[in-house]
Design a protein around this motif. Structure first.
Motif, PDB file in Angstrom:
ATOM      1  N   ASN A 166       2.162   7.142 -38.188  1.00 34.86           N
ATOM      2  CA  ASN A 166       1.978   8.517 -38.653  1.00 34.86           C
ATOM      3  C   ASN A 166       1.790   8.570 -40.169  1.00 34.86           C
TER       4      ASN A 166
ATOM      5  N   SER B 128      -0.467   9.892 -28.503  1.00 38.46           N
ATOM      6  CA  SER B 128       0.495  10.079 -29.581  1.00 38.46           C
ATOM      7  C   SER B 128       1.908  10.155 -29.042  1.00 38.46           C
TER       8      SER B 128
ATOM      9  N   THR C 180       3.656  12.747 -35.611  1.00 38.76           N
ATOM     10  CA  THR C 180       2.586  11.936 -35.023  1.00 38.76           C
ATOM     11  C   THR C 180       1.525  12.834 -34.387  1.00 38.76           C
TER      12      THR C 180
ATOM     13  N   ALA D 279      -2.402  13.027 -35.486  1.00 40.10           N
ATOM     14  CA  ALA D 279      -3.505  12.922 -34.521  1.00 40.10           C
ATOM     15  C   ALA D 279      -4.401  14.152 -34.561  1.00 40.10           C
TER      16      ALA D 279
END
Length: 182
Positions: A38, A88, A94, A98
């Motif tokens: 991330n 994800s 995260t 994404a």
């Protein structure tokens, strides 16, 4: 002494840039698996009131992290690195990485940080490995996850926002390349 330190820093930066270019060359081919940590999020652990369902109780991307995630997506597009599938972790940082980089992702609980219980941890890692081994698309397969997950899968670390390009090898993963997003 200053000259030695300066030279060492320049060598490290050159090696990093070379590794990043080699990583992009791999991704332009498609059909690769990418473990993406991330983007930048302040802090080192989740708050005491952590709730997977509430972003307000989790570490979140900083403004710099949001910019970094957008840069990731822009570079994937500019470098003609085809992306076919994005999974994800369920953590907000995260998912936001994404979304900002790739427009979104499927949530996949096995990409959450590894469980403390050894049996659950092994099941979690095996679930990720099954997804990786089963991938057969023509574009790249992106898995947005956490440092601990990348370490459990590869035995290596990754910076925030770093891409680690991997391939199945035996029971584990072989690191083929890296891309550093600053």
């Amino acid at each position: 002494m200053l000259r030695i330190v300066t030279t060492a820093i320049l060598i490290a930066l050159t090696a990093s840039a070379g590794a990043t270019e080699a990583g992009w060359a791999l991704l332009r081919e498609g059909e690769h698996v990418v473990l993406l940590r991330n983007a930048m999020a302040p802090g080192a652990s989740e708050p005491a009131n952590f709730d997977i369902e509430k972003c307000s109780t989790q570490r979140r991307l900083s403004e710099r992290g949001k910019l970094q995630a957008r840069k990731m997506g822009a570079l994937f597009a500019a470098r003609a690195a085809p992306t076919e599938r994005v999974l994800s972790s369920r953590y907000c940082r995260t998912l936001e990485t994404a979304r900002l980089a790739f427009g979104g992702a499927e949530e996949f609980a096995a990409l959450d940080p590894p469980a403390a219980d050894e049996t659950a941890r092994k099941q979690q890692i095996e679930a990720v490995m099954q997804e990786i081994r089963g991938y057969s698309g023509s574009g790249n397969f992106i898995l947005v996850t956490h440092l601990e997950t990348i370490q459990a899968l590869t035995g290596q670390t990754a910076r925030e926002g770093e891409a680690v390009i991997v391939a199945p090898e035996g029971d584990g993963l072989k690191v083929l390349g890296r891309i550093i997003f600053n």
